[in-house]
Scaffold this motif. Structure first.
Motif, mmCIF file in Angstrom:
data_model
loop_
_atom_site.group_PDB
_atom_site.id
_atom_site.type_symbol
_atom_site.label_atom_id
_atom_site.label_comp_id
_atom_site.label_asym_id
_atom_site.label_seq_id
_atom_site.Cartn_x
_atom_site.Cartn_y
_atom_site.Cartn_z
ATOM 1 N N LYS A 23 0.822 -1.213 0.000
ATOM 2 C CA LYS A 23 0.000 0.000 0.000
ATOM 3 C C LYS A 23 0.856 1.262 0.000
ATOM 4 O O LYS A 23 0.434 2.300 -0.521
ATOM 5 C CB LYS A 23 -0.951 -0.017 1.201
ATOM 6 N N SER A 24 2.052 1.161 0.566
ATOM 7 C CA SER A 24 2.941 2.333 0.581
ATOM 8 C C SER A 24 3.792 2.426 -0.686
ATOM 9 O O SER A 24 4.495 3.415 -0.901
ATOM 10 C CB SER A 24 3.862 2.281 1.803
ATOM 11 N N ALA A 25 3.731 1.390 -1.517
ATOM 12 C CA ALA A 25 4.594 1.342 -2.703
ATOM 13 C C ALA A 25 4.306 2.479 -3.671
ATOM 14 O O ALA A 25 5.222 3.048 -4.273
ATOM 15 C CB ALA A 25 4.430 -0.004 -3.408
ATOM 16 N N LYS A 26 3.019 2.819 -3.818
ATOM 17 C CA LYS A 26 2.643 3.851 -4.785
ATOM 18 C C LYS A 26 3.275 5.191 -4.423
ATOM 19 O O LYS A 26 3.700 5.952 -5.299
ATOM 20 C CB LYS A 26 1.123 3.977 -4.834
ATOM 21 N N ASP A 27 3.352 5.485 -3.115
ATOM 22 C CA ASP A 27 3.963 6.740 -2.660
ATOM 23 C C ASP A 27 5.442 6.792 -3.024
ATOM 24 O O ASP A 27 6.029 7.860 -3.123
ATOM 25 C CB ASP A 27 3.808 6.898 -1.145
ATOM 26 N N LYS A 28 6.034 5.611 -3.190
ATOM 27 C CA LYS A 28 7.464 5.535 -3.517
ATOM 28 C C LYS A 28 7.676 5.392 -5.028
ATOM 29 O O LYS A 28 8.785 5.126 -5.492
ATOM 30 C CB LYS A 28 8.101 4.353 -2.779
ATOM 31 N N GLY A 29 6.592 5.513 -5.785
ATOM 32 C CA GLY A 29 6.699 5.425 -7.234
ATOM 33 C C GLY A 29 6.856 4.008 -7.751
ATOM 34 O O GLY A 29 7.355 3.804 -8.870
ATOM 35 N N VAL A 30 6.441 3.028 -6.958
ATOM 36 C CA VAL A 30 6.580 1.619 -7.348
ATOM 37 C C VAL A 30 5.219 1.059 -7.716
ATOM 38 O O VAL A 30 4.246 1.208 -6.958
ATOM 39 C CB VAL A 30 7.181 0.782 -6.192
ATOM 40 N N LEU A 31 5.136 0.431 -8.882
ATOM 41 C CA LEU A 31 3.889 -0.197 -9.313
ATOM 42 C C LEU A 31 3.963 -1.687 -9.002
ATOM 43 O O LEU A 31 4.750 -2.422 -9.602
ATOM 44 C CB LEU A 31 3.686 0.010 -10.823
ATOM 45 N N PRO A 32 3.148 -2.170 -8.044
ATOM 46 C CA PRO A 32 3.210 -3.592 -7.682
ATOM 47 C C PRO A 32 2.700 -4.498 -8.794
ATOM 48 O O PRO A 32 1.856 -4.106 -9.592
ATOM 49 C CB PRO A 32 2.315 -3.684 -6.441
ATOM 50 N N GLU B 175 -7.458 -8.449 -2.789
ATOM 51 C CA GLU B 175 -7.941 -8.600 -4.168
ATOM 52 C C GLU B 175 -8.499 -7.283 -4.693
ATOM 53 O O GLU B 175 -8.259 -6.906 -5.844
ATOM 54 C CB GLU B 175 -9.015 -9.689 -4.247
ATOM 55 N N ASP B 176 -9.248 -6.567 -3.871
ATOM 56 C CA ASP B 176 -9.781 -5.259 -4.269
ATOM 57 C C ASP B 176 -8.639 -4.305 -4.644
ATOM 58 O O ASP B 176 -8.730 -3.567 -5.633
ATOM 59 C CB ASP B 176 -10.612 -4.638 -3.149
ATOM 60 N N HIS B 177 -7.576 -4.330 -3.835
ATOM 61 C CA HIS B 177 -6.430 -3.449 -4.079
ATOM 62 C C HIS B 177 -5.740 -3.826 -5.396
ATOM 63 O O HIS B 177 -5.326 -2.949 -6.169
ATOM 64 C CB HIS B 177 -5.448 -3.562 -2.915
ATOM 65 N N MET B 178 -5.639 -5.120 -5.657
ATOM 66 C CA MET B 178 -5.035 -5.584 -6.904
ATOM 67 C C MET B 178 -5.830 -5.096 -8.104
ATOM 68 O O MET B 178 -5.276 -4.590 -9.078
ATOM 69 C CB MET B 178 -4.975 -7.117 -6.917
ATOM 70 N N ARG B 179 -7.138 -5.239 -7.998
ATOM 71 C CA ARG B 179 -7.994 -4.807 -9.102
ATOM 72 C C ARG B 179 -7.862 -3.308 -9.322
ATOM 73 O O ARG B 179 -7.843 -2.828 -10.460
ATOM 74 C CB ARG B 179 -9.443 -5.201 -8.811
ATOM 75 N N GLY B 180 -7.768 -2.556 -8.234
ATOM 76 C CA GLY B 180 -7.621 -1.102 -8.331
ATOM 77 C C GLY B 180 -6.329 -0.688 -9.017
ATOM 78 O O GLY B 180 -6.262 0.384 -9.623
ATOM 79 N N ASN B 181 -5.302 -1.544 -8.930
ATOM 80 C CA ASN B 181 -4.019 -1.253 -9.575
ATOM 81 C C ASN B 181 -3.866 -1.956 -10.920
ATOM 82 O O ASN B 181 -2.776 -1.985 -11.500
ATOM 83 C CB ASN B 181 -2.859 -1.656 -8.658
ATOM 84 N N GLY B 182 -4.978 -2.540 -11.402
ATOM 85 C CA GLY B 182 -4.953 -3.174 -12.710
ATOM 86 C C GLY B 182 -4.173 -4.472 -12.764
ATOM 87 O O GLY B 182 -3.718 -4.888 -13.837
ATOM 88 N N VAL B 183 -4.010 -5.148 -11.612
ATOM 89 C CA VAL B 183 -3.280 -6.416 -11.566
ATOM 90 C C VAL B 183 -4.273 -7.561 -11.711
ATOM 91 O O VAL B 183 -5.224 -7.673 -10.941
ATOM 92 C CB VAL B 183 -2.501 -6.565 -10.236
ATOM 93 N N ARG B 184 -4.049 -8.420 -12.702
ATOM 94 C CA ARG B 184 -4.952 -9.535 -12.982
ATOM 95 C C ARG B 184 -4.527 -10.773 -12.199
ATOM 96 O O ARG B 184 -3.361 -11.164 -12.229
ATOM 97 C CB ARG B 184 -4.962 -9.862 -14.477
ATOM 98 N N LEU B 185 -5.476 -11.381 -11.513
ATOM 99 C CA LEU B 185 -5.194 -12.592 -10.756
ATOM 100 C C LEU B 185 -5.134 -13.796 -11.688
ATOM 101 O O LEU B 185 -5.784 -13.814 -12.740
ATOM 102 C CB LEU B 185 -6.268 -12.834 -9.691
#
Length: 534
Positions: free
Chosen positions: A111-120, A145-155
């Motif tokens: 969750k803190s990765a985005k603040d550091k410019g990192v795309l999980p 899972e909700d967070h993954m979907r919000g970042n466009g990560v496909r399960l």
């Protein structure tokens, strides 16, 4: 003269050697020496050590405690040195957190990765998601899972299988349904592990209690067809114990366990329209925009075709010999075969340069002019790639596409593969020509895909290395209420029509009743194609 390595580059080289040899002890010794000598460490150094600490071998060995202790120590030093983490850093530390049964720490890192410019990425989320699932922390797992979907990560299947498992363990029927539905969009056949999770659910007490006893057959059927067939998404139908069997499915799609007929599943109407729009967008980036736009407008006014023919693919079929060339006879034979089958002409898409090749041949020229006049032929303009035209027409009109082109070219890669393969399976007609006589191989009568019927039963294919579908095992999951004797669907083959999206979810009058369009019906008078020979 060979340039001498700096101490920092020598350390990176030695850490690389440690990684190859899986020597964590030596890597930590090198790291400690580097700290004592005040070497300037980069994120490459730190990531090399974190990679070793978080490797499966390190975390499953008797030295697990050593790996965890030093892994977190290295990460803390990295933070103290104000070295920004990369995606690899966060993934490796998340694995360490999961190994010490702390998925909360792993998720907070992400969750803190985005603040550091990192795309999980998917692998970044895995430790937190799987950690929560193993601890049966269902709500937390759903939150990941909700967070993954919000970042466009496909399960993928592994993640959905874990979410299914925790949902089954916690008796969350609505979530089991949701993840079964999502899983069908990811895999063709499920693994044995996932099949076991599904079996556990349907054999459990909770599964028997979940569902409704009354539903509108017509509404279920309509929604199911709008979804492309094979699934309605309206929740569990019926109540009572489920019967779970491992069965075979015969060639025409009949289940040997319950007698239901599986369907050939299409992409749904919304996906079809988005697919057509994406093809048009890419085509207009690469084609003359006005030319392709004119074609789109022409297609909007000529939506009655049930088949599109890739003229070049057929005309050049097996013509790679000394005197070979474009064979108008082969193309004419395929067109006639389609007309014989259905008494409706297909639309042939052919590049204008091919037409010019036959201007000196009176019989061929006359045939092509007749096709143009009757609206059977669309000649794509000079400088165009006719692939864009025949693909757009077939998708936009939700009809069959006659071609042996497997569409593996780079232009098709731009469209993505998630539903492209499913669309091809449902719409592509392959052909062979022997001594000028064509044989058409129509789309399969059923799809190798998780299917839910109008009556609420489920059929789930299990992944198989055998290419012969006769040997594939399926889970057949039914309950007595699924076979309500008052249901109008009892005993009827399940099928959908290719043109369902254009007809408000109703069956096409030309559907064969076996999940494949029969291409039957009356020929309509058409306006001539705007493309001319000259």
């Amino acid at each position: 003269m060979k340039k001498k390595r700096t101490q920092e580059s020598q350390l990176q080289y030695e850490l690389g050697t440690c990684s190859k040899q899986n020597d964590l002890t030596k890597a930590i010794s090198l790291y400690n020496s580097a700290l004592s000598e005040n070497l300037r460490l980069s994120h490459h150094h730190f990531n090399s050590i974190l990679h070793l600490c978080s490797s499966p071998d390190s975390l499953s060995s008797p030295n697990k405690a050593f790996a965890l202790e030093n892994g977190f120590r290295v990460f803390e030093q990295m933070q103290s040195n104000n070295i920004p983490p990369t995606e690899a850093t966060i993934t490796q530390v998340a694995r360490l957190a999961a190994a010490r049964n702390d998925p909360d720490f792993a998720f907070e890192l992400i969750k803190s990765a985005k603040d550091k410019g990192v795309l999980p990425r998917l692998r970044t989320y895995g430790p937190a998601l799987l950690g929560y699932c193993e601890k049966l922390m269902a709500e937390e797992a759903y939150g990941v899972e909700d967070h993954m979907r919000g970042n466009g990560v496909r399960l993928e299947e592994g993640e959905f299988s874990a979410l299914l498992r925790v949902s089954v363990e916690m008796g969350r029927g609505e979530k089991v349904y949701e993840y079964l539905s999502k899983l069908r969009g990811v895999v063709r056949g499920v693994s044995e592990e996932t099949a076991g999770v599904v079996e556990n659910w349907f054999r459990g007490v909770k599964a028997a209690e979940v569902g409704v006893e009354e539903w509108d057959d017509g509404e279920v059927k309509e929604v199911r067809e709008k979804c492309g067939g094979g699934w309605h998404g309206m929740g569990w139908l019926g109540k009572g114990p489920w019967e779970v069997k491992r069965v075979k499915v015969e060639g025409e799609g009949g289940c040997c366990g319950c007698g239901e007929r599986l369907v050939c599943v299409d992409i749904d109407c919304g996906e079809t329209e988005r697919f057509a729009q994406s093809i048009a967008g890419l085509a207009m980036e690469r084609e003359a925009k006005s030319d392709f736009k004119s074609f789109m407008e022409w297609i909007d006014n000529h939506s009655e075709y049930e088949a599109i023919v890739d003229g070049a693919n057929i005309g050049l079929y097996r013509q790679n010999f000394a005197d070979g060339g474009f064979s108008i006879a082969q193309l004419e034979a395929v067109v006639k075969e389609l007309y014989t089958r259905n008494k409706r002409w297909p639309l042939v898409v052919l590049h204008k340069k091919r037409l010019r090749e036959f201007q000196g041949n009176l019989s061929s020229q006359k045939l092509l002019e007749e096709w143009l006049a009757q609206g059977i032929l669309y000649a794509t303009p000079s400088g165009s790639n006719d692939d864009w035209y025949w693909l757009y027409a077939a998708v936009k009109m939700k009809c069959l596409l006659v071609t042996n082109d497997e569409m593996r070219d780079h232009i098709f890669e731009l469209l993505g593969s998630s539903f492209f393969l499913q669309w091809k399976e449902r719409h592509q007609v392959h052909y062979t020509l022997v001594k000028g006589v064509p044989t058409l191989k129509m789309p399969p009568t059923y799809s190798i895909l998780i299917q839910e019927s109008e009556r609420g039963s489920w059929h789930i294919p299990i992944a198989s290395e055998n290419t012969d579908e006769f040997f594939r095992s399926w889970l057949c999951v039914t309950r007595s209420s699924s076979f309500n004797p008052n249901s109008s669907n009892l005993g009827k083959p399940m099928h959908i029509s290719i043109n369902k999206c254009n007809k408000g979810g109703q069956d096409s009058p030309h559907s064969s009743g076996n999940g494949v369009s029969s291409l039957t019906g009356k020929r309509k008078e058409r306006e001539p194609s705007p493309s001319m020979l000259h």
